[in-house]
Design a protein around this motif. Structure first.
Motif, PDB file in Angstrom:
ATOM      1  N   LYS A  75       0.844  -1.203   0.000  1.00 20.69           N
ATOM      2  CA  LYS A  75       0.000   0.000   0.000  1.00 20.69           C
ATOM      3  C   LYS A  75       0.876   1.249   0.000  1.00 20.69           C
ATOM      4  CE  LYS A  75      -3.582   2.327   2.644  1.00 20.69           C
ATOM      5  NZ  LYS A  75      -4.375   2.336   3.869  1.00 20.69           N
ATOM      6  N   ASP A  76       1.924   1.232   0.838  1.00 14.88           N
ATOM      7  CA  ASP A  76       2.846   2.376   0.908  1.00 14.88           C
ATOM      8  C   ASP A  76       3.592   2.548  -0.411  1.00 14.88           C
ATOM      9  OD1 ASP A  76       2.483   3.009   3.783  1.00 14.88           O
ATOM     10  OD2 ASP A  76       3.338   1.005   4.024  1.00 14.88           O
ATOM     11  N   LEU A  77       3.973   1.435  -1.018  1.00 16.74           N
ATOM     12  CA  LEU A  77       4.707   1.482  -2.280  1.00 16.74           C
ATOM     13  C   LEU A  77       3.855   2.097  -3.385  1.00 16.74           C
ATOM     14  CD1 LEU A  77       7.258   0.692  -3.892  1.00 16.74           C
ATOM     15  CD2 LEU A  77       6.165  -1.507  -4.329  1.00 16.74           C
ATOM     16  N   THR A  78       2.625   1.642  -3.521  1.00  9.99           N
ATOM     17  CA  THR A  78       1.766   2.186  -4.575  1.00  9.99           C
ATOM     18  C   THR A  78       1.418   3.650  -4.311  1.00  9.99           C
ATOM     19  OG1 THR A  78      -0.191   1.270  -3.480  1.00  9.99           O
ATOM     20  CG2 THR A  78       0.810  -0.054  -5.231  1.00  9.99           C
ATOM     21  N   ALA A  79       1.221   4.007  -3.036  1.00 11.56           N
ATOM     22  CA  ALA A  79       0.921   5.409  -2.690  1.00 11.56           C
ATOM     23  C   ALA A  79       2.110   6.307  -2.997  1.00 11.56           C
ATOM     24  CB  ALA A  79       0.531   5.517  -1.218  1.00 11.56           C
ATOM     25  N   ALA A  80       3.301   5.788  -2.765  1.00 13.78           N
ATOM     26  CA  ALA A  80       4.500   6.601  -2.980  1.00 13.78           C
ATOM     27  C   ALA A  80       4.651   6.998  -4.437  1.00 13.78           C
ATOM     28  CB  ALA A  80       5.739   5.850  -2.508  1.00 13.78           C
ATOM     29  N   PHE A  81       4.276   6.120  -5.349  1.00 12.61           N
ATOM     30  CA  PHE A  81       4.487   6.416  -6.766  1.00 12.61           C
ATOM     31  C   PHE A  81       3.492   7.414  -7.332  1.00 12.61           C
ATOM     32  CE2 PHE A  81       7.022   2.498  -6.506  1.00 12.61           C
ATOM     33  CZ  PHE A  81       8.211   3.045  -6.951  1.00 12.61           C
ATOM     34  N   ARG A  82       2.589   7.888  -6.501  1.00 15.28           N
ATOM     35  CA  ARG A  82       1.690   8.964  -6.917  1.00 15.28           C
ATOM     36  C   ARG A  82       2.314  10.335  -6.649  1.00 15.28           C
ATOM     37  NH1 ARG A  82      -2.475   6.162  -3.690  1.00 15.28           N
ATOM     38  NH2 ARG A  82      -2.870   4.292  -4.882  1.00 15.28           N
ATOM     39  N   SER A  83       3.453  10.330  -5.984  1.00 16.93           N
ATOM     40  CA  SER A  83       4.118  11.573  -5.615  1.00 16.93           C
ATOM     41  C   SER A  83       5.329  11.809  -6.514  1.00 16.93           C
ATOM     42  CB  SER A  83       4.583  11.474  -4.155  1.00 16.93           C
ATOM     43  OG  SER A  83       5.594  12.413  -3.890  1.00 16.93           O
ATOM     44  N   PRO A  84       5.481  13.046  -7.017  1.00 15.66           N
ATOM     45  CA  PRO A  84       6.685  13.325  -7.816  1.00 15.66           C
ATOM     46  C   PRO A  84       7.967  13.185  -6.986  1.00 15.66           C
ATOM     47  CG  PRO A  84       5.368  15.324  -7.505  1.00 15.66           C
ATOM     48  CD  PRO A  84       4.586  14.188  -6.933  1.00 15.66           C
ATOM     49  N   TYR A  85       7.862  13.435  -5.678  1.00 18.57           N
ATOM     50  CA  TYR A  85       9.034  13.275  -4.818  1.00 18.57           C
ATOM     51  C   TYR A  85       9.477  11.809  -4.756  1.00 18.57           C
ATOM     52  CZ  TYR A  85       8.214  18.057  -3.262  1.00 18.57           C
ATOM     53  OH  TYR A  85       8.037  19.417  -3.216  1.00 18.57           O
ATOM     54  N   ALA A  86       8.513  10.901  -4.799  1.00 20.22           N
ATOM     55  CA  ALA A  86       8.863   9.476  -4.789  1.00 20.22           C
ATOM     56  C   ALA A  86       9.646   9.111  -6.042  1.00 20.22           C
ATOM     57  CB  ALA A  86       7.607   8.620  -4.674  1.00 20.22           C
ATOM     58  N   TRP A  87       9.282   9.701  -7.165  1.00 23.16           N
ATOM     59  CA  TRP A  87      10.012   9.418  -8.406  1.00 23.16           C
ATOM     60  C   TRP A  87      11.425   9.977  -8.336  1.00 23.16           C
ATOM     61  CZ3 TRP A  87       8.675   5.824 -11.692  1.00 23.16           C
ATOM     62  CH2 TRP A  87       7.353   5.391 -11.684  1.00 23.16           C
ATOM     63  N   VAL A  88      11.569  11.160  -7.740  1.00 24.62           N
ATOM     64  CA  VAL A  88      12.904  11.729  -7.532  1.00 24.62           C
ATOM     65  C   VAL A  88      13.712  10.812  -6.610  1.00 24.62           C
ATOM     66  CG1 VAL A  88      14.187  13.658  -6.511  1.00 24.62           C
ATOM     67  CG2 VAL A  88      12.202  14.114  -7.964  1.00 24.62           C
ATOM     68  N   ALA A  89      13.071  10.324  -5.551  1.00 24.50           N
ATOM     69  CA  ALA A  89      13.750   9.412  -4.622  1.00 24.50           C
ATOM     70  C   ALA A  89      14.140   8.113  -5.329  1.00 24.50           C
ATOM     71  CB  ALA A  89      12.860   9.116  -3.420  1.00 24.50           C
ATOM     72  N   LEU A  90      13.268   7.589  -6.167  1.00 24.39           N
ATOM     73  CA  LEU A  90      13.566   6.365  -6.913  1.00 24.39           C
ATOM     74  C   LEU A  90      14.788   6.552  -7.809  1.00 24.39           C
ATOM     75  CD1 LEU A  90      12.679   3.469  -7.891  1.00 24.39           C
ATOM     76  CD2 LEU A  90      11.455   4.671  -9.707  1.00 24.39           C
TER      77      LEU A  90
END
Length: 158
Positions: A75-90
């Motif tokens: 759930k946390d993983l899928t929620a994170a990918f809705r954030s542009p910051y998560a993509w920067v972190a990735l």
């Protein structure tokens, strides 16, 4: 046995104590004790060859621990990918892992560079309130910079 290793380790221990770098204190103390007890140089070669991989394994365990504890799930993983910051972190995670790969290569091919990396880390911690993440990323950055310089030299020499 020689006194130079003891003096060098003693200097590093003093610096580590001054800047309160616990990881460096422990590392130097362990090596100092091994040296004091006359441990064979093959042991140090073994540690040099395997130590980075052990460290990476321990860091990986620490990073994955929230998954094992249930604090982080799908759930946390899928929620994170809705954030542009998560993509920067990735992308940052990918970049840093690739840098670290270069660092492992550099330290294996040119282990004396570790001294300069440790000194740089100690200076950063003591003078700039930096965080000591170890020489691996520094080695990776150095490796990348060296490769860029080599490419530029090849480009300009032609």
């Amino acid at each position: 046995m020689g006194i130079e290793p003891f003096l060098f380790l003693g200097l590093l221990l003093a610096i580590a104590l001054i800047v309160k770098n616990q990881s460096l204190i422990i590392a130097v103390a362990v090596l100092f004790i091994l040296k004091l007890f006359g441990v064979d140089s093959k042991v140090f070669s073994f540690l040099q060859g395997k130590g980075i991989n052990w460290g990476v394994t321990i860091i990986t365990i620490a990073v994955l621990a929230p998954i094992a504890s249930g604090d982080v799930g799908f759930k946390d993983l899928t929620a994170a990918f809705r954030s542009p910051y998560a993509w920067v972190a990735l992308l940052s995670g990918i970049f840093v892992a690739l840098l670290a790969k270069g660092g492992v290569t550099l330290l294996a091919e040119d282990p004396h560079i570790t001294t300069a990396l440790v000194l740089g880390t100690v200076l950063s911690v003591s003078l700039f309130k930096g965080v000591a993440v170890g020489p691996l990323i520094g080695a990776g950055i150095a490796y990348a910079a060296m490769k860029i310089i080599e490419m530029m030299n090849g480009f300009f020499v032609k």
